[in-house]
Write a protein that holds these residues in place. Structure first.
Motif: not given
Ligand code: HEC
Ligand code: HEC
Length: 375
Positions: A247, A266-268, A272, A275-276, A308
């Motif tokens: 991020h 956001h939790g783990d 996190a 909800s995607v 998606r």
């Molecule tokens: C491997 C890459 C990756 C890692 C590591 C990662 N994320 Fe993400 N995260 C993403 C991507 C890509 C999206 C967008 C997904 C989408 O919008 O479809 C996302 C979306 C989110 C969202 C939005 C969710 C939603 O409801 O749309 C949150 C909050 C989030 N990440 C928090 C975290 C947190 C907290 C961590 C660590 C615990 C984390 N992410 C680790 C790639 C990652």
């Protein structure tokens, strides 16, 4: 050609020289020459710093909180500034310390940054260059998230009875670790841990001791920096780096800049991102743009975008609800940007009449319509 030195340049240069002299004087306990104010350089930044007695800072900040009624942010700042003005009467800048009043309750009650941290950080920024300030303030914030507050020292002072000039409670108060620099998180987690209500005198006394502890920590960091040297001790929870791998500005999904513990809110990883998938049920997974050209004579184009994978159906209806043309039915699409054209013909083969038409786009269970005019 000879360089022209403006008055401003002159002052800027003298400020740098002044700073250099200050650094050279480390260890003497007096870090900036007295002549600054005499020369009218009261606005020189960084302002001078002189080693502060950490326990005096702790007690004064606590007492200012209890007696002045101007909040934690002011109390932390005021305690240190007042001591520095006493120790450096000729050089420490003068201004009303009430500039920090806004910071109480996490900025006028908004529960954002803890006011004590805010006030202590302001003092750090006043007496350090930006790079040093960033380092020390970051350390102060990190320490705050992990420290047991009120400290044993503050609890002991309250019980001893002869240290503080005023207290709202002289009991030993529950200690806890907030995990966050937010006033709301810090205060509310403490209320939960102690069973004390937010408006109770004991909660206020907790924040008074906290203010003392934070100001004392800031003084300790500054003393180290200007004395034997500052070494960072705060170690960030490993989870932050794992989230920021994707991020941060260096990751693949560049949308976060923060040093706060992601997991606390956001939790783990699983939580996190849970909800995607759900989002496609709650909200559109696509965007449909207005057709172009519009109005049109023969043909018109629509751009649409999917976040998606989904199946897409696109149909054109006349204003009286009759389907005129089916452009696609349940056609699988990956995420991406697409274009579709309507050539103005109907399913029966002829050309549709001039008039208003509804373009209906459906992905999964979600529908969006766009109206268009054929002339
Ligand atoms: C491997 C890459 C990756 C890692 C590591 C990662 N994320 Fe993400 N995260 C993403 C991507 C890509 C999206 C967008 C997904 C989408 O919008 O479809 C996302 C979306 C989110 C969202 C939005 C969710 C939603 O409801 O749309 C949150 C909050 C989030 N990440 C928090 C975290 C947190 C907290 C961590 C660590 C615990 C984390 N992410 C680790 C790639 C990652
Ligand atoms: C103090 C609580 C808090 C902390 C700490 C925090 N966040 Fe958030 N974050 C939020 C809130 C609240 C939102 C907005 C959520 C919304 O409106 O859907 C958000 C939004 C996000 C989003 C976008 C969510 C979306 O709906 O697309 C991402 C990604 C995200 N945070 C990642 C992180 C990462 C990574 C960290 C750690 C460096 C972090 N957050 C720390 C509270 C927090």
């Amino acid at each position: 050609m000879k360089e022209k030195i403006t008055r401003q340049d002159f002052f800027r240069k003298s400020a740098i020289i002044t700073t250099g002299a200050g650094v050279a004087a480390v260890g003497t306990g007096f870090l900036f020459p007295k002549k600054a104010r005499a020369e009218g350089l009261v606005e020189t930044w960084p302002a001078p710093y002189d080693t502060l007695d950490v326990e005096t800072v702790r007690i004064n900040a606590h007492d200012d909180y209890c007696t002045e009624g101007k909040g934690c942010c002011y109390a932390a700042f005021n305690a240190m500034v007042k001591l520095l003005r006493t120790q450096l009467p000729a050089t420490f800048p003068s201004f009303p310390n009430e500039i920090m009043v806004y910071g109480h309750g996490g900025v006028a009650g908004w529960g954002t940054i803890c006011g004590a941290v805010n006030g202590a950080a302001a003092l750090i920024s006043l007496v350090c260059d930006k790079a040093t300030s960033d380092q020390l303030v970051s350390e102060l914030c990190g320490w705050y998230t992990q420290a047991l507050i009120p400290s044993d020292i503050s609890n002991d002072y309250a019980v001893a009875g002869d240290k503080y000039t005023a207290t709202k409670s002289d009991e030993v108060l529950t200690q806890n670790e907030s995990g966050s620099v937010l006033c709301h998180v810090s205060c509310t987690k403490w209320c939960e841990a102690s069973g004390v209500a937010i408006n109770d005198a004991k909660r206020k006394e907790r924040c008074a001791r906290l203010t003392g502890d934070v100001a004392a920590k800031a003084a300790e960091l500054l003393n180290d920096h200007y004395g034997s040297g500052f070494t960072a001790e705060y170690v960030a929870p490993a989870g932050i780096a794992s989230c920021m791998a994707c991020h941060s500005a260096e990751g693949a999904h560049k949308n976060v800049a923060s040093k706060s513990d992601c997991n606390q809110c956001h939790g783990d990883y699983e939580k996190a991102h849970s909800s995607v998938g759900q989002k496609s049920i709650e909200s559109n997974n696509f965007r449909v743009e207005q057709n172009f050209p519009n109005p049109f004579t023969n043909r018109t184009t629509i751009h649409y975008q999917l976040e998606r994978f989904d199946t897409v159906s696109i149909e054109i209806f006349s204003m009286d609800g009759k389907r005129v043309k089916t452009l696609m039915t349940n056609k699988p699409h990956g995420s991406g940007v697409y274009t579709i054209e309507w050539d103005g013909t109907s399913d029966t083969g002829g050309r549709a009449e001039a008039g208003v038409y509804i373009f209906r786009f459906r992905a999964g269970s979600k529908v969006q319509t766009v109206s268009m005019m054929k002339v």
